[in-house]
Design a protein around this motif. Structure first.
Motif, PDB file in Angstrom:
ATOM      1  N   ASP A  34       0.864  -1.189   0.000  1.00 25.55           N
ATOM      2  CA  ASP A  34       0.000   0.000   0.000  1.00 25.55           C
ATOM      3  C   ASP A  34       0.902   1.240   0.000  1.00 25.55           C
ATOM      4  O   ASP A  34       1.315   1.726   1.046  1.00 25.55           O
ATOM      5  CB  ASP A  34      -0.904  -0.019   1.231  1.00 25.55           C
ATOM      6  N   TYR A  35       1.206   1.743  -1.195  1.00 24.88           N
ATOM      7  CA  TYR A  35       2.135   2.871  -1.310  1.00 24.88           C
ATOM      8  C   TYR A  35       1.544   4.171  -0.797  1.00 24.88           C
ATOM      9  O   TYR A  35       2.287   5.079  -0.422  1.00 24.88           O
ATOM     10  CB  TYR A  35       2.635   3.013  -2.742  1.00 24.88           C
ATOM     11  N   ASP A  36       0.235   4.277  -0.747  1.00 19.11           N
ATOM     12  CA  ASP A  36      -0.366   5.467  -0.141  1.00 19.11           C
ATOM     13  C   ASP A  36      -0.042   5.499   1.349  1.00 19.11           C
ATOM     14  O   ASP A  36       0.287   6.553   1.902  1.00 19.11           O
ATOM     15  CB  ASP A  36      -1.876   5.503  -0.365  1.00 19.11           C
ATOM     16  N   LYS A  37      -0.106   4.345   2.011  1.00 15.26           N
ATOM     17  CA  LYS A  37       0.228   4.259   3.436  1.00 15.26           C
ATOM     18  C   LYS A  37       1.730   4.465   3.652  1.00 15.26           C
ATOM     19  O   LYS A  37       2.148   5.159   4.579  1.00 15.26           O
ATOM     20  CB  LYS A  37      -0.210   2.897   3.993  1.00 15.26           C
ATOM     21  N   VAL A  38       2.539   3.859   2.789  1.00 20.52           N
ATOM     22  CA  VAL A  38       3.989   4.043   2.874  1.00 20.52           C
ATOM     23  C   VAL A  38       4.326   5.532   2.766  1.00 20.52           C
ATOM     24  O   VAL A  38       5.104   6.072   3.559  1.00 20.52           O
ATOM     25  CB  VAL A  38       4.719   3.237   1.774  1.00 20.52           C
ATOM     26  N   THR A  39       3.712   6.201   1.784  1.00 21.84           N
ATOM     27  CA  THR A  39       3.950   7.634   1.592  1.00 21.84           C
ATOM     28  C   THR A  39       3.527   8.421   2.823  1.00 21.84           C
ATOM     29  O   THR A  39       4.264   9.296   3.296  1.00 21.84           O
ATOM     30  CB  THR A  39       3.199   8.136   0.343  1.00 21.84           C
ATOM     31  N   SER A  40       2.355   8.113   3.353  1.00 18.32           N
ATOM     32  CA  SER A  40       1.875   8.802   4.554  1.00 18.32           C
ATOM     33  C   SER A  40       2.858   8.633   5.713  1.00 18.32           C
ATOM     34  O   SER A  40       3.178   9.599   6.409  1.00 18.32           O
ATOM     35  CB  SER A  40       0.503   8.247   4.941  1.00 18.32           C
TER      36      SER A  40
END
Length: 70
Positions: free
Chosen positions: A47-53
């Motif tokens: 989940d790259y959105d979570k990684v980014t966050s």
């Protein structure tokens, strides 16, 4: 004071500067791959959105430039 802030920023620029990127997510995906060894068959589950966050708690993105908070 402003002078102290400027001196601090100049002294820490090389350590903080992470390069020019198209987006926060692009930087964070690359950082994630640099830090972790991900087999190709598992990459689609990340989940790259979570990684980014998560990574952006320690980084600042300004006009295409990424800085690590020091």
């Amino acid at each position: 004071s402003l002078v102290n802030d400027i001196e601090y920023a100049m002294k820490n620029f090389d350590e903080a500067y992470q390069g020019k990127w198209h987006s926060e997510r692009e930087f964070c995906e690359q950082l994630f791959y640099d830090i972790n060894e991900i087999p190709d068959h598992l990459a689609s589950y990340i989940d790259y959105d979570k990684v980014t966050s998560d990574y952006m708690y320690e980084h600042t993105f300004v006009d295409g430039y990424m800085f690590r908070d020091v």
